[in-house]
Motif scaffolding. Structure first.
Motif, short mmCIF file in Angstrom:
data_model
loop_
_atom_site.label_atom_id
_atom_site.label_comp_id
_atom_site.label_asym_id
_atom_site.label_seq_id
_atom_site.Cartn_x
_atom_site.Cartn_y
_atom_site.Cartn_z
N LYS A 148 64.74 -37.85 -3.42
CA LYS A 148 63.94 -38.17 -2.30
C LYS A 148 62.43 -39.01 -3.02
CE LYS A 148 66.72 -36.37 0.53
NZ LYS A 148 67.73 -37.48 1.52
N PHE A 149 62.21 -38.70 -4.20
CA PHE A 149 61.19 -39.18 -4.79
C PHE A 149 61.32 -40.71 -4.88
CE2 PHE A 149 60.98 -35.09 -7.06
CZ PHE A 149 60.05 -34.46 -6.41
N VAL A 150 59.97 -41.39 -4.80
CA VAL A 150 60.03 -42.89 -4.42
C VAL A 150 59.30 -43.70 -5.96
CG1 VAL A 150 59.90 -42.57 -1.94
CG2 VAL A 150 57.69 -42.76 -3.32
N GLY A 151 58.52 -42.88 -6.60
CA GLY A 151 57.94 -43.70 -7.61
C GLY A 151 58.05 -43.13 -8.98
N TYR A 152 57.24 -43.06 -9.91
CA TYR A 152 57.39 -42.31 -11.10
C TYR A 152 58.05 -41.01 -11.08
CZ TYR A 152 53.69 -45.09 -13.47
OH TYR A 152 52.79 -45.85 -13.94
N ALA A 153 57.89 -40.22 -9.86
CA ALA A 153 58.71 -38.99 -9.82
C ALA A 153 60.01 -39.10 -9.85
CB ALA A 153 58.17 -38.17 -8.50
#
Length: 239
Positions: free
Chosen positions: A177-182
């Protein structure tokens, strides 16, 4: 159809998209390309459609709207798995990742890596045109990830990657579900937790010269707290 596909997520990349596509297809190793566009209002998808007449191995998926880098890659991963590609790449559209390094990542996986990372930090700090503050933020973010997760990866937030298909098939992509660095950290952590062989290939990262960066403070905060969540889930066997 080639055995490797390069996934390029886009949102308002009209200044870069034609050049990056031509650069990928100019490499000595033949790759297919999948552009996942978030309905860019600047005509990015229209440019890709024009280029499809020239490049039969160029594919396009257009989503309804801007939904984040992570979900764009997940969309691309599912498409690539469905179409039976053996080597699946992540690469930015803005030339921060040198297309010539695709071959080096590809060769690393051919030689035994399950995940090959184009690493900015495995041989020092190899970043061009970034302000010192951002270099330090990125470098110490990877140190933080190593401390929390136990991974030895020097560039945990890297977005220039080659996966073997079996790695992505081992991960429940619907749970990402994370979108960027995560997102980048989670994918590496799940690969690590599943016991796959991870190799870092040194690259030189050059910041974009055209278009606008998609980086934001919200993306950075997501990474800081997301790492703790990932480690907690692993400890509870819920990863």
């Amino acid at each position: 159809m080639n055995d490797g596909i390069v996934i390029i997520p886009t949102y308002n990349e009209i200044d870069n998209i034609e050049a990056i596509i031509r650069a990928v297809f100019a490499q000595d190793v033949a790759f297919d390309v999948l552009v996942v566009d978030d309905n860019s209002p600047d005509g990015t998808a229209a440019m890709v459609r024009e280029l499809q007449a020239e490049y039969p191995s160029l594919h396009l998926e257009v989503r309804a709207g801007k939904s984040g880098l992570g979900t764009a890659y997940v969309h691309g991963f599912k498409w690539a798995i469905k179409n039976k590609y053996e080597y699946i790449f992540e690469m930015d559209a803005d030339f921060s990742h040198n297309p010539a390094d695709l071959t080096r990542l590809y060769e690393a996986c051919h030689k035994g890596a399950d995940l090959a990372i184009g690493s900015r930090y495995v041989t020092g700090v190899n970043v061009v045109n970034w302000p010192l503050s951002r270099v330090l933020m990125s470098y110490y973010a990877s140190s933080y990830v190593r401390a929390i997760t136990g991974m030895t990866i020097r560039d945990a937030t890297a977005g220039f990657i080659c996966y073997k298909r079996k790695v992505l098939e081992s991960i429940n992509l619907d749970r990402i579900k994370f979108v960027g660095y995560a997102f980048q950290i989670e994918m590496k952590y799940r690969t690590y937790a599943n016991g796959f062989n991870i190799v870092e290939v040194p690259i030189i990262f050059t910041d974009r010269t055209k278009g606008e960066s998609k980086m934001s403070s919200a993306i950075f905060k997501e990474a800081i707290f997301g790492v703790i969540r990932l480690r907690w889930k692993k400890m509870l066997n819920r990863l």
